[in-house]
Design an enzyme around this catalytic site. Structure first.
Site, PDB file in Angstrom:
ATOM      1  N   LYS A  66      38.834  41.778  46.640  1.00  0.00           N
ATOM      2  CA  LYS A  66      37.378  41.620  46.626  1.00  0.00           C
ATOM      3  C   LYS A  66      36.858  41.277  48.033  1.00  0.00           C
ATOM      4  O   LYS A  66      37.643  40.995  48.941  1.00  0.00           O
ATOM      5  CB  LYS A  66      36.978  40.523  45.632  1.00  0.00           C
ATOM      6  CG  LYS A  66      37.449  40.782  44.198  1.00  0.00           C
ATOM      7  CD  LYS A  66      36.802  42.027  43.621  1.00  0.00           C
ATOM      8  CE  LYS A  66      36.985  42.187  42.133  1.00  0.00           C
ATOM      9  NZ  LYS A  66      38.359  42.503  41.694  1.00  0.00           N
TER      10      LYS A  66
HETATM   11  C1  LIG Z   1      34.380  44.453  37.395  1.00  0.00           C
HETATM   12  C2  LIG Z   1      35.356  43.332  37.232  1.00  0.00           C
HETATM   13  N1  LIG Z   1      35.124  42.404  36.284  1.00  0.00           N
HETATM   14  C3  LIG Z   1      35.963  41.373  36.094  1.00  0.00           C
HETATM   15  C4  LIG Z   1      37.095  41.214  36.851  1.00  0.00           C
HETATM   16  C5  LIG Z   1      38.023  40.070  36.594  1.00  0.00           C
HETATM   17  O1  LIG Z   1      38.227  39.287  37.732  1.00  0.00           O
HETATM   18  P1  LIG Z   1      39.610  38.509  37.940  1.00  0.00           P
HETATM   19  O2  LIG Z   1      40.662  39.510  38.250  1.00  0.00           O
HETATM   20  O3  LIG Z   1      39.315  37.596  39.099  1.00  0.00           O
HETATM   21  O4  LIG Z   1      39.873  37.765  36.681  1.00  0.00           O
HETATM   22  C6  LIG Z   1      37.381  42.154  37.849  1.00  0.00           C
HETATM   23  C7  LIG Z   1      38.600  42.021  38.674  1.00  0.00           C
HETATM   24  O5  LIG Z   1      39.272  42.933  39.054  1.00  0.00           O
HETATM   25  C8  LIG Z   1      36.500  43.242  38.041  1.00  0.00           C
HETATM   26  O6  LIG Z   1      36.766  44.172  38.968  1.00  0.00           O
END
Ligand SMILES: Cc1ncc(COP(=O)(O)O)c(C=O)c1O
Length: 396
Positions: free
Chosen positions: A195
């Site tokens: 990210k």
């Molecule tokens: C669009 C989206 N939503 C939710 C998430 C979930 O985040 P995390 O991986 O930090 O739990 C991600 C992570 O890749 C994402 O790209």
């Protein structure tokens, strides 16, 4: 290797974190301090993040998934409720709704951007057979949905809006930065390494609603309340008022978050510079290669360079194209397989054909984009793509 140094000949992954000496020192300092878990850096990270995105409240948590889960749980989503989620997203957006026992109705997306729109939301709402409680627009790749239109429609249907802003820290909209929550109840961010900002694992929810904020803080830590009792027997006292989780983000990682936030303007500027270079180079390859247009009034801080490549017109497959790029030192990835087509969701959601999601999925390919890249790196990627297009994909 220091950021930006001699990358041109190295393999270019589709995304990569940027950690500098100041980040490392910030973490080392937190390790030398008194608190490893909940300490002063948590409050600091929340305060600086809230100020950065222009929201009054922010709750740090363990990842983007738990950020989304805290938001839907604090909005009281439960069995019998319906949540609307676009099919083009990471599975987490839908999963948190299922974790609360809610049913998911998948919305289609605009095939040119991968984003849920007013029209695709209207179609999903019309398909929903029951009480739609929450709509979760996803700001895919860092391009933001039209929240004015989506928020107005959600208002008419009496449902809440939780933005999945996991890709979109740094993006600005006509209502201010993504995360300001002027058109939503909450916005959720991820700090996973690919990210725009990273804490390793980490997440944040922002909101303007003081009650929602208080509840998310409670749910983040087992539903425990530590203050406000009339007859507390002593300073050790706490009460569990509801069921929550341990979704806390440690002080060490918040220290990294504070340090990374100082670098956000530079990250965003570099991502915009690189994206502009891609757009310039790919103009000659249209319509075989296209960059999704930004939503009107939005200045995206792109997390992904999600190009659209017409593999069918090229007479090739995405797998062959990716392999040829890989051989030329260029990594790529697909964001995303439509969630309603995942085995877990097929029976549970019984979604009709979503032509926009299928069309997006057929052509999308995320190409390298991260702050340590140079414009020469972008040119190298574009040359590799042009090579593949010039008929070398199947021949090589
Ligand atoms: C669009 C989206 N939503 C939710 C998430 C979930 O985040 P995390 O991986 O930090 O739990 C991600 C992570 O890749 C994402 O790209």
């Amino acid at each position: 290797m220091p950021d930006g140094a001699a990358r041109t000949s190295a393999f270019l992954p589709y995304g990569r974190q940027s950690i500098d000496e100041a980040d490392i020192e910030a973490v080392a300092e937190a390790l030398r301090a008194d608190f490893l878990t909940t300490g002063p850096m948590v409050d600091r990270f929340e305060a600086v993040f809230a100020e950065t995105v222009g929201a009054p409240f922010a709750v740090a948590c363990s990842n983007g998934t738990t950020a989304l889960h805290l938001a839907v749980a604090a909005l009281d989503v439960g069995p019998g409720d319906i949540c609307v989620v676009p099919s083009i997203t990471f599975v987490a957006t839908a999963n948190v709704c299922a974790m609360q026992g809610a049913q998911v109705v998948f919305a289609d997306v605009d095939p040119s951007t991968g984003l849920m729109t007013e029209e695709t939301l209207a179609d999903a709402l019309a398909r929903a057979n029951g009480d739609v409680r929450v709509v979760l627009p996803v700001h895919l790749a860092g391009n933001a949905c039209d929240l004015a239109a989506i928020g107005a429609m959600a208002d008419r249907w009496g449902c809440s809006v939780v933005e999945d802003a996991c890709h979109a820290v740094g993006t600005t909209t006509p209502d201010g930065p993504v995360g300001s929550t002027r058109r939503s109840d909450a916005a959720c961010f991820s700090f996973h390494p690919v990210k725009t900002l990273t804490t390793g694992e980490g997440g944040m929810v922002t909101t303007r609603d003081a009650a929602l904020y208080a509840r998310m803080r409670r749910l983040r830590s087992h539903g425990l309340v530590r203050e406000g009792f009339d007859c507390s027997p002593g300073p050790w006292w706490y009460e569990q008022t509801e069921l929550g989780w341990n979704y806390r983000l440690p002080d060490i990682l918040c220290a990294l978050g504070v340090s990374q936030l100082k670098r956000l303007p530079a990250f965003v500027a570099q991502r915009r510079r690189l994206a502009a270079r891609y757009a310039e180079q790919f103009a000659a390859l249209a319509p075989l290669v296209r960059i999704p247009p930004a939503t009107e009034g939005v200045d995206p801080a792109l997390h992904l360079l999600a190009a659209r490549i017409d593999f069918a017109a090229l007479g090739t497959t995405r797998a062959a194209f990716m392999e040829q790029l890989r051989r030329r030192g260029v990594g790529s990835q697909v964001h995303y397989i439509p969630v309603h087509r995942q085995p877990y969701w097929v029976e549970r959601s019984r979604t009709p054909t979503l032509p926009g999601a299928d069309a997006w999925y057929a052509q999308t390919l995320s190409l390298p984009l991260f702050p340590a890249m140079t414009e020469a790196d972008v040119d190298r990627v574009c040359e590799a793509v042009a090579d593949c297009i010039e008929g070398k994909v199947l021949a090589a």
